[in-house]
Design an enzyme around this catalytic site. Structure first.
Site, PDB file in Angstrom:
ATOM      1  N   ARG A  74       0.831  -1.204   0.000  1.00  0.00           N
ATOM      2  CA  ARG A  74       0.000   0.000   0.000  1.00  0.00           C
ATOM      3  C   ARG A  74       0.870   1.259   0.000  1.00  0.00           C
ATOM      4  O   ARG A  74       0.545   2.244  -0.681  1.00  0.00           O
ATOM      5  CB  ARG A  74      -0.961  -0.020   1.203  1.00  0.00           C
ATOM      6  CG  ARG A  74      -2.014   1.079   1.142  1.00  0.00           C
ATOM      7  CD  ARG A  74      -3.095   0.919   2.198  1.00  0.00           C
ATOM      8  NE  ARG A  74      -2.580   1.139   3.550  1.00  0.00           N
ATOM      9  CZ  ARG A  74      -3.318   1.000   4.653  1.00  0.00           C
ATOM     10  NH1 ARG A  74      -4.593   0.630   4.561  1.00  0.00           N
ATOM     11  NH2 ARG A  74      -2.790   1.214   5.837  1.00  0.00           N
ATOM     12  N   LYS A 104      -2.542   7.037   0.944  1.00  0.00           N
ATOM     13  CA  LYS A 104      -2.319   7.369   2.362  1.00  0.00           C
ATOM     14  C   LYS A 104      -1.221   8.423   2.381  1.00  0.00           C
ATOM     15  O   LYS A 104      -0.040   8.128   2.549  1.00  0.00           O
ATOM     16  CB  LYS A 104      -1.946   6.099   3.145  1.00  0.00           C
ATOM     17  CG  LYS A 104      -2.149   6.252   4.643  1.00  0.00           C
ATOM     18  CD  LYS A 104      -2.175   4.906   5.324  1.00  0.00           C
ATOM     19  CE  LYS A 104      -2.095   5.045   6.833  1.00  0.00           C
ATOM     20  NZ  LYS A 104      -3.188   5.796   7.451  1.00  0.00           N
ATOM     21  N   GLU A 158     -16.130   6.355   5.380  1.00  0.00           N
ATOM     22  CA  GLU A 158     -15.364   5.713   6.456  1.00  0.00           C
ATOM     23  C   GLU A 158     -15.309   6.690   7.624  1.00  0.00           C
ATOM     24  O   GLU A 158     -15.875   7.773   7.556  1.00  0.00           O
ATOM     25  CB  GLU A 158     -13.959   5.377   5.976  1.00  0.00           C
ATOM     26  CG  GLU A 158     -13.170   6.597   5.498  1.00  0.00           C
ATOM     27  CD  GLU A 158     -11.782   6.282   4.980  1.00  0.00           C
ATOM     28  OE1 GLU A 158     -11.248   5.208   5.301  1.00  0.00           O
ATOM     29  OE2 GLU A 158     -11.221   7.124   4.256  1.00  0.00           O
TER      30      GLU A 158
HETATM   31  N1  PMP Z   1      -9.212   4.869   6.912  1.00  0.00           N
HETATM   32  C1  PMP Z   1      -8.319   5.839   7.157  1.00  0.00           C
HETATM   33  C2  PMP Z   1      -8.588   7.205   6.651  1.00  0.00           C
HETATM   34  C3  PMP Z   1      -7.156   5.551   7.890  1.00  0.00           C
HETATM   35  O1  PMP Z   1      -6.258   6.500   8.127  1.00  0.00           O
HETATM   36  C4  PMP Z   1      -6.971   4.249   8.394  1.00  0.00           C
HETATM   37  C5  PMP Z   1      -5.800   3.938   9.285  1.00  0.00           C
HETATM   38  N2  PMP Z   1      -4.611   3.861   8.624  1.00  0.00           N
HETATM   39  C6  PMP Z   1      -7.915   3.261   8.093  1.00  0.00           C
HETATM   40  C7  PMP Z   1      -9.034   3.613   7.352  1.00  0.00           C
HETATM   41  C8  PMP Z   1      -7.737   1.854   8.557  1.00  0.00           C
HETATM   42  O2  PMP Z   1      -6.741   1.222   7.792  1.00  0.00           O
HETATM   43  P1  PMP Z   1      -5.828   0.080   8.389  1.00  0.00           P
HETATM   44  O3  PMP Z   1      -6.734  -1.031   8.780  1.00  0.00           O
HETATM   45  O4  PMP Z   1      -4.936  -0.299   7.270  1.00  0.00           O
HETATM   46  O5  PMP Z   1      -5.107   0.659   9.545  1.00  0.00           O
END
Ligand code: PMP
Length: 285
Positions: A52, A151, A184
């Site tokens: 990622r 990200k 989200e």
């Molecule tokens: N959405 C956002 C905007 C995030 O910053 C995160 C945390 N990194 C997640 C979802 C959850 O992703 P992950 O399970 O990979 O931590």
């Protein structure tokens, strides 16, 4: 205790871990990052996080100056140097130092930084009783403007929504996309249970495709629970049987109140509890 930080090619004491004031990561939020977790000395889904990170970097035309194997080694070395077997790792790649203009072609030396720390978990009662969250007025940024799948170091969209949540006395806030669909939360993905099926918004709803989200979907399928990506509205959340969030830091956390509406009976539901147990087993496996 001062931490040991990985910077580009070596481990240095915290006090020596410095970036230039001309780094475009600082000046413009031009860079990418990951948050990872180590359980009993093993980083959970390290390869998925590296994939990622590389995808985020590719999307912003940033070439990471180390191989994935070297970054994986750096993550493990940083955890070891800080004597952390259960910890949180922040992996950051900045664009590097440049001129004061935007032009990324006039920057040099992207900085690869690995920080390892203890993880500050939400209090146990949040997991036992479930969270109350609110919908933020701040919409998730449109994919055509800046894809939430990247990200990036540009997290102001999420921070503005987080501030709204905090002002309402909530540790998380729900974000909708420009169409009014559920995307989200500010740092977590969202799931609902409806009539025994597990539903979560698809990547094109404007989400970061969470590593925890994907692990929970696999676990659900393994448990014989019907699990699908679906476009969700706030109505779907208000009327769900269960709701929970997933994220590297939060793991699986139940939600029992959204905008003052009680979700299901107002206590963490059976499928949420099953998946929480399965997730704990997976990370320790
Ligand atoms: N959405 C956002 C905007 C995030 O910053 C995160 C945390 N990194 C997640 C979802 C959850 O992703 P992950 O399970 O990979 O931590």
């Amino acid at each position: 205790m001062p931490r040991i930080i990985f910077m580009n090619d070596r481990l240095v004491p915290e006090a020596e871990a410095r970036v230039s004031v001309f780094d475009h990561g600082l000046l413009y939020g031009d860079g990418v990052f990951e948050g990872l977790r180590s359980y009993a000395g093993k980083v959970f889904r390290l390869d998925a996080h590296l994939d990622r990170l590389w995808a985020s970097a590719r999307a912003i035309c940033l070439e990471i100056p180390l191989s994935k194997a070297a970054v994986a080694q750096a993550v493990n070395d940083t955890l070891a140097a800080n004597k952390l077997s259960d910890g949180y790792v922040r992996l950051v790649v900045t664009r590097g130092a440049g001129s004061l203009g935007l032009d990324p072609n006039r920057t040099r030396n992207p900085q690869v930084i690995v920080i390892a720390d203890t993880i500050s978990l939400y209090p146990r009662e949040y997991y036992e009783q479930g969270l109350a969250i609110v919908t933020a007025a701040t919409q998730r940024v449109q994919s055509a403007a800046l894809s939430p799948r990247i990200k990036s170091l540009n997290y102001l969209n999420n921070i503005l929504a987080k501030l709204e949540g905090l002002r309402a006395g909530c540790v998380e806030a729900l974000m909708l996309n420009h169409k009014g669909e559920v995307a989200e939360c500010t740092g977590d993905n969202v799931f609902v249970v409806r009539s025994g099926s597990l539903l979560t918004p698809p990547p094109d709803a404007g989400i970061l495709e969470g590593i925890t989200r994907n692990a929970v979907m696999e676990l659900a399928r393994g448990e014989g629970i019907d699990c699908r990506e679906a476009t969700l509205t706030r109505h779907d959340l208000y009327t769900a049987d269960e709701c929970f969030l997933t994220g590297t830091a939060a793991e699986v956390i139940p939600v029992v109140d959204i905008d003052g509406r009680t979700i299901g009976p107002g206590t963490p539901g059976p499928i949420t509890q099953r998946l929480t147990t399965a997730f704990h087993a997976l990370v320790r496996a």
